[in-house]
Every structure is written in C-alpha cells, then in structure tokens.
Write a protein that holds these residues in place. Structure first.
Motif, PDB file in Angstrom:
ATOM      1  N   ARG A  93      35.844  70.569 -28.022  1.00  0.00           N
ATOM      2  CA  ARG A  93      35.507  70.705 -26.601  1.00  0.00           C
ATOM      3  C   ARG A  93      34.516  69.601 -26.243  1.00  0.00           C
ATOM      4  N   LEU A  94      34.825  68.854 -25.194  1.00  0.00           N
ATOM      5  CA  LEU A  94      33.965  67.742 -24.782  1.00  0.00           C
ATOM      6  C   LEU A  94      32.984  68.197 -23.708  1.00  0.00           C
ATOM      7  N   PRO A  95      31.791  67.588 -23.667  1.00  0.00           N
ATOM      8  CA  PRO A  95      30.843  67.928 -22.603  1.00  0.00           C
ATOM      9  C   PRO A  95      31.335  67.405 -21.259  1.00  0.00           C
ATOM     10  N   GLU A  96      30.814  67.971 -20.181  1.00  0.00           N
ATOM     11  CA  GLU A  96      31.272  67.589 -18.839  1.00  0.00           C
ATOM     12  C   GLU A  96      31.022  66.123 -18.536  1.00  0.00           C
ATOM     13  N   ASN A  97      29.975  65.569 -19.081  1.00  0.00           N
ATOM     14  CA  ASN A  97      29.617  64.174 -18.789  1.00  0.00           C
ATOM     15  C   ASN A  97      30.124  63.218 -19.877  1.00  0.00           C
ATOM     16  N   PHE A  98      31.113  63.612 -20.623  1.00  0.00           N
ATOM     17  CA  PHE A  98      31.587  62.798 -21.745  1.00  0.00           C
ATOM     18  C   PHE A  98      32.116  61.449 -21.236  1.00  0.00           C
ATOM     19  N   ASP A  99      31.729  60.389 -21.935  1.00  0.00           N
ATOM     20  CA  ASP A  99      32.196  59.040 -21.601  1.00  0.00           C
ATOM     21  C   ASP A  99      33.609  58.861 -22.158  1.00  0.00           C
ATOM     22  N   LEU A 100      34.597  58.884 -21.284  1.00  0.00           N
ATOM     23  CA  LEU A 100      35.995  58.856 -21.713  1.00  0.00           C
ATOM     24  C   LEU A 100      36.380  57.542 -22.384  1.00  0.00           C
ATOM     25  N   THR A 101      35.615  56.502 -22.182  1.00  0.00           N
ATOM     26  CA  THR A 101      35.931  55.243 -22.866  1.00  0.00           C
ATOM     27  C   THR A 101      35.711  55.348 -24.376  1.00  0.00           C
ATOM     28  N   SER A 106      30.137  59.287 -36.566  1.00  0.00           N
ATOM     29  CA  SER A 106      29.915  60.377 -37.498  1.00  0.00           C
ATOM     30  C   SER A 106      29.945  61.709 -36.755  1.00  0.00           C
ATOM     31  N   LEU A 107      30.189  62.790 -37.492  1.00  0.00           N
ATOM     32  CA  LEU A 107      30.171  64.104 -36.857  1.00  0.00           C
ATOM     33  C   LEU A 107      28.803  64.382 -36.240  1.00  0.00           C
ATOM     34  N   LYS A 108      27.757  63.896 -36.893  1.00  0.00           N
ATOM     35  CA  LYS A 108      26.407  64.088 -36.358  1.00  0.00           C
ATOM     36  C   LYS A 108      26.258  63.384 -35.017  1.00  0.00           C
ATOM     37  N   ASP A 109      26.802  62.182 -34.895  1.00  0.00           N
ATOM     38  CA  ASP A 109      26.696  61.439 -33.645  1.00  0.00           C
ATOM     39  C   ASP A 109      27.522  62.099 -32.545  1.00  0.00           C
ATOM     40  N   TRP A 110      28.735  62.559 -32.890  1.00  0.00           N
ATOM     41  CA  TRP A 110      29.545  63.253 -31.883  1.00  0.00           C
ATOM     42  C   TRP A 110      28.820  64.523 -31.417  1.00  0.00           C
ATOM     43  N   ALA A 111      28.234  65.242 -32.351  1.00  0.00           N
ATOM     44  CA  ALA A 111      27.519  66.464 -31.983  1.00  0.00           C
ATOM     45  C   ALA A 111      26.331  66.162 -31.080  1.00  0.00           C
ATOM     46  N   SER A 112      25.684  65.014 -31.313  1.00  0.00           N
ATOM     47  CA  SER A 112      24.485  64.667 -30.536  1.00  0.00           C
ATOM     48  C   SER A 112      24.797  64.407 -29.071  1.00  0.00           C
ATOM     49  N   ILE A 113      26.062  64.068 -28.757  1.00  0.00           N
ATOM     50  CA  ILE A 113      26.412  63.841 -27.350  1.00  0.00           C
ATOM     51  C   ILE A 113      27.178  65.024 -26.765  1.00  0.00           C
ATOM     52  N   GLY A 114      27.177  66.149 -27.489  1.00  0.00           N
ATOM     53  CA  GLY A 114      27.688  67.386 -26.911  1.00  0.00           C
ATOM     54  C   GLY A 114      29.093  67.791 -27.313  1.00  0.00           C
ATOM     55  N   VAL A 115      29.725  67.073 -28.243  1.00  0.00           N
ATOM     56  CA  VAL A 115      31.060  67.466 -28.704  1.00  0.00           C
ATOM     57  C   VAL A 115      30.922  68.685 -29.607  1.00  0.00           C
ATOM     58  N   ARG A 145      33.153  72.350 -31.416  1.00  0.00           N
ATOM     59  CA  ARG A 145      34.452  72.913 -31.773  1.00  0.00           C
ATOM     60  C   ARG A 145      35.109  73.502 -30.525  1.00  0.00           C
ATOM     61  N   SER A 146      36.404  73.761 -30.617  1.00  0.00           N
ATOM     62  CA  SER A 146      37.134  74.253 -29.441  1.00  0.00           C
ATOM     63  C   SER A 146      36.622  75.597 -28.959  1.00  0.00           C
ATOM     64  N   ASN A 147      36.025  76.388 -29.848  1.00  0.00           N
ATOM     65  CA  ASN A 147      35.487  77.700 -29.442  1.00  0.00           C
ATOM     66  C   ASN A 147      34.040  77.627 -28.977  1.00  0.00           C
ATOM     67  N   GLY A 148      33.487  76.408 -28.911  1.00  0.00           N
ATOM     68  CA  GLY A 148      32.137  76.222 -28.402  1.00  0.00           C
ATOM     69  C   GLY A 148      31.056  76.185 -29.457  1.00  0.00           C
ATOM     70  N   THR A 149      31.403  76.444 -30.713  1.00  0.00           N
ATOM     71  CA  THR A 149      30.396  76.411 -31.772  1.00  0.00           C
ATOM     72  C   THR A 149      30.169  74.975 -32.242  1.00  0.00           C
ATOM     73  N   ALA A 150      29.115  74.784 -33.016  1.00  0.00           N
ATOM     74  CA  ALA A 150      28.720  73.441 -33.444  1.00  0.00           C
ATOM     75  C   ALA A 150      29.714  72.858 -34.445  1.00  0.00           C
ATOM     76  N   LEU A 151      29.817  71.541 -34.434  1.00  0.00           N
ATOM     77  CA  LEU A 151      30.628  70.852 -35.436  1.00  0.00           C
ATOM     78  C   LEU A 151      30.018  71.062 -36.817  1.00  0.00           C
ATOM     79  N   PRO A 152      30.822  71.006 -37.866  1.00  0.00           N
ATOM     80  CA  PRO A 152      30.278  71.172 -39.220  1.00  0.00           C
ATOM     81  C   PRO A 152      29.350  70.015 -39.587  1.00  0.00           C
ATOM     82  N   GLN A 153      28.415  70.301 -40.439  1.00  0.00           N
ATOM     83  CA  GLN A 153      27.478  69.276 -40.905  1.00  0.00           C
ATOM     84  C   GLN A 153      28.062  68.588 -42.139  1.00  0.00           C
ATOM     85  N   GLU A 154      29.004  67.700 -41.914  1.00  0.00           N
ATOM     86  CA  GLU A 154      29.655  67.003 -43.011  1.00  0.00           C
ATOM     87  C   GLU A 154      29.528  65.496 -42.810  1.00  0.00           C
ATOM     88  N   ASP A 155      29.548  64.796 -43.915  1.00  0.00           N
ATOM     89  CA  ASP A 155      29.404  63.334 -43.876  1.00  0.00           C
ATOM     90  C   ASP A 155      30.781  62.712 -43.666  1.00  0.00           C
TER      91      ASP A 155
END
Length: 426
Positions: A261-269, A278-287, A289-299
């Motif tokens: 699930r993407l945040p409302e202000n997600f930069d589509l570019t 990285s998953l950490k970077d995607w999570a930091s901008i609000g991405v 899981r589809s059910n709204g929970t946090a992405l896994p903490q994996e490298d």
C-alpha cells in the motif's frame, strides 16, 4: 492543464503540422496496404528452389558443427515451410490485455485448486529438487501451470518444421536459425526423435516450454537414464526449470515480491524497475504491506511496479521477480507466476486496485498514443503499439509537465486527453 509549461509545443503551426502528419501517415498506411503485399505474401513468392538452396546451406552449417548426417536426414527429410507458422508469427492481438484481465485468465480458482493438489502429489520429488537447486516447489508448480496448464498442452507443432519455417523467413531469421541448430543438436545427442520433438509454433518445448537454446544450456537428466526428457519426465522437466532459474540468478530464501500500500503523497516517478530501494527506505516514505502493517525488517532491495497505473494495485518486487522476468519479459507474466505461487500455498488474493479495471486499448490505439506523444515532442520511441519502457517514460514526462499523476500508464483516459488536447489547440 498547464499547456504553456512545455516549450516543445512550438505554436499553432506545429499543431497543424501534427494533424497533417497524422492524416498523411494514415493515407500512406492505406496506400501501402493496397500497392505492396505483406511480408507473408512476399515470402510465399519464394520458390521451392530458394528453400532447398537455403536448406542445403543449413545442412552444411550443421554438419560443420558436428551434427551427423543421420540426424540431418531424419530431421530434415521432406521438410517444407509451414504456412500456418508464418500466419501465427504475423498475427498481432487486436487488443492488449489489461493487468486484471491478464491475471484473471491465468490465476483462476480451478488452477489454484489443481496446483495445490499437484504440489501435494509431487511433494517428495519437488523437495529433492529444492534441496539441490534452491527453488521452492510452489514456483515450479506455478510455472508449470502457466506454461502448459500442468502438462495438458505442450504444443502440437513439429519443432524442426516450425523453426525451419521461421529461420527461412526473413523477419527473425538469425534468431530462429540458431534455435534450429540447437534443436538439431538435441536430436543428435539422442534426447528425443525428430517426430517426438513437438512444441509451440515458435519452438518452445516440453512441460516448461523451453526453447532449444535454453535446453542445451540448462536441461538436466535428473533420473540418470542418459536422456534429458522435458516432455515426458517430470523429474527432468522440474529439475531443468529449477536449474535454469538457479543459473540466471534466483536467490534462495527470498520471495518474489508482495502487494503493498502506497502513501497518498507517494512520488509515482519512483515506481519503476529502474529504481531500487531497501525495504527500510521504502518503509521510511510510508510504503506498507497491503493490509496496512509495516514492511518486514529484512536486508533486501526492491522496486515498486504499478501494472495497472496508479489506481491499480502496487507491488514491491525483489531480485527473484527479476529472475522470472528473464524467463518471460512481461511484468504481468512475472506477477502472475508470483501470485499463483502465493495462492497455491494459501496466501490471500490481491487486495487493492480492482476499481482500476477498464476496457483494453487496441494496439492501434497505443500506436496513436505513441504518434501523438512523438509529434508533441515526447520521445515515445517506435510507434509499434507496444508500450515498452521508452513509451512509459514519454508518458511520465507528458504527465508531469501537465500536472497529472506520472505513472507512465497508457490508459483510455490518456488517449482521450491527447486527442482532446489536439482538438483544443486546433
């Protein structure tokens, strides 16, 4: 709509030229169809002598590569071009398929149910292959289901005839000549007879639809009987597919991707295969899981893809998704493989973006989008009716310059806008 933002518009005169160019192009296409035969008709004019001369040269080349006269006699005796193969090669689909249409036709309930049953049936074999090659059983079952409907349809063309036809034809002669030589090598090594070597009209063969060059590099004799039988032996077919995936970059222990699930202000570019984070970077901008929970903490690193535009579902895809793309270079295909494999082990269906479904564009309509973009100064590349990366980049640029969500997606709404813009500028 900010029509002044692009200096590329170049005034009223350029718009008039655009209209004239499109009209002239349409007239030229029509006139060309009347005065010149298509490539199929032109090839039909080639004589049997032309083919026999070509065949003699092919035999000489194959002999030079060590293929025996016995094999060449058995495989090439009385061979002639197959007209229907050329017809299938020339046939272009009237409509492109939207993501949802594509997915529904391939990840069907009956295929999911059957896939689960076959996964259970072949569990011991698949676990042995997993231990050796690192490919989880569910992916092999999913590929099997998508390629041949679990072996129900392997193709009924004699592969040598089909490849000889396409190699003699001028459109992709070099590619298919190489495949034909590989097919002759397979026969010469004793893996199969010429008549038993059947497959698709384009030469894809066996349970997993390998082209001959893929067979020669990656096929495996898992049973140890001296033959690599991807047609009749599931151990050989599954292990060959696993070996192929392993050789082209599959990472054991990683999944293909997941719906997000993407945040409302997600930069589509950022939603492009060219952009990894990285998953950490995607999570930091609000991405999330589809059910709204946090992405896994994996490298892990991944890319965001939007197969039906910004209104459709979003996927965060990883290295193994890119590996599936090397099997078949279609985003829709790779998502279908991944999603079918998920559903087979009981994971849920795609949750979001179903409201984005729409009627498909025809290939001519995609060509029109490309023509309009090119004439307006946005480089969409070849006007071939295929919305590849270059066309998607041109769409994004157009969207950004006109304050639209820059998802790069060729939709009916985009075509309607381009048409209306042209009319408005007139």
């Amino acid at each position: 709509m900010n029509l002044r933002s692009a200096t590329r518009w170049k005034g009223f005169l350029s718009v008039v030229v655009i209209g004239l160019v499109l009209l002239i192009a349409a007239w030229q296409d029509s006139a060309q169809a009347i005065k010149e035969p298509d490539r199929t008709t032109a090839n039909e004019a080639l004589s049997d002598q032309d083919f026999q001369e070509w065949l003699a040269a092919l035999r000489a080349e194959a002999r030079g590569k060590g293929i025996s006269d016995a094999t060449l006699d058995a495989a090439l005796r009385d061979i002639l071009p197959v007209k229907h193969v050329i017809e299938l090669d020339r046939r272009q689909p009237e409509f492109t398929q939207t993501f949802w249409t594509y997915l529904r036709r391939r990840v069907k309930d009956d295929r999911i149910i059957r896939g689960r049953a076959l996964l259970a049936k072949h569990r011991d074999l698949l676990n042995k292959i997993y231990a050796e090659y690192g490919i989880p059983p569910r992916y092999l079952i999913a590929l099997w289901g998508l390629e041949t409907d679990f072996g129900d349809y392997l193709g009924n063309f004699r592969v040598i005839d089909a490849l000889a036809t396409l190699a003699f034809d001028r459109r992709r002669a070099d590619f298919f000549r190489a495949e034909l030589l590989s097919a002759l090598q397979i026969i010469d090594e004793g893996h199969i007879t010429p008549d038993a070597m059947t497959g698709s009209w384009a030469g894809a063969m066996g349970q997993m639809q390998f082209i001959p060059s893929t067979f020669t590099i990656h096929a495996v004799d898992f049973t140890g009987d001296g033959y690599k039988d991807i047609w009749g032996s599931l151990p050989d077919a599954f292990s060959s597919a696993a070996n192929f995936l392993s050789n082209i970059g599959w990472r054991t222990g990683e999944i293909w991707g997941r719906e997000v699930r993407l945040p409302e202000n997600f930069d589509l570019t950022l939603a492009t295969m060219d952009r990894k984070k990285s998953l950490k970077d995607w999570a930091s901008i609000g991405v999330r899981r589809s059910n709204g929970t946090a992405l896994p903490q994996e490298d892990m690193e991944g890319s965001i893809v939007l197969p039906q535009g910004y209104k459709g579902p979003a996927f965060l895809v990883y290295n193994n998704f890119r590996t599936i793309l090397r099997w078949n270079r279609s985003i829709n295909y790779a998502i279908s493989v991944g999603h079918l494999s998920d559903r087979i082990i009981g994971l849920p269906q795609i949750a979001n973006g179903r409201g984005a479904e729409h009627e498909p564009l025809t290939r001519d309509e995609i060509m029109e989008i490309q023509q309009l973009l090119n004439h307006l100064g946005f480089d969409a590349g070849s006007e071939d009716g295929l919305a590849g990366p270059r066309t998607q980049t041109a769409i994004r640029t157009f969207q950004k310059e006109n304050s639209l969500p820059p998802d790069g997606y060729p939709s009916p709404a985009l075509l309607k806008l381009l048409r209306s813009l042209l009319i408005a500028l007139f």
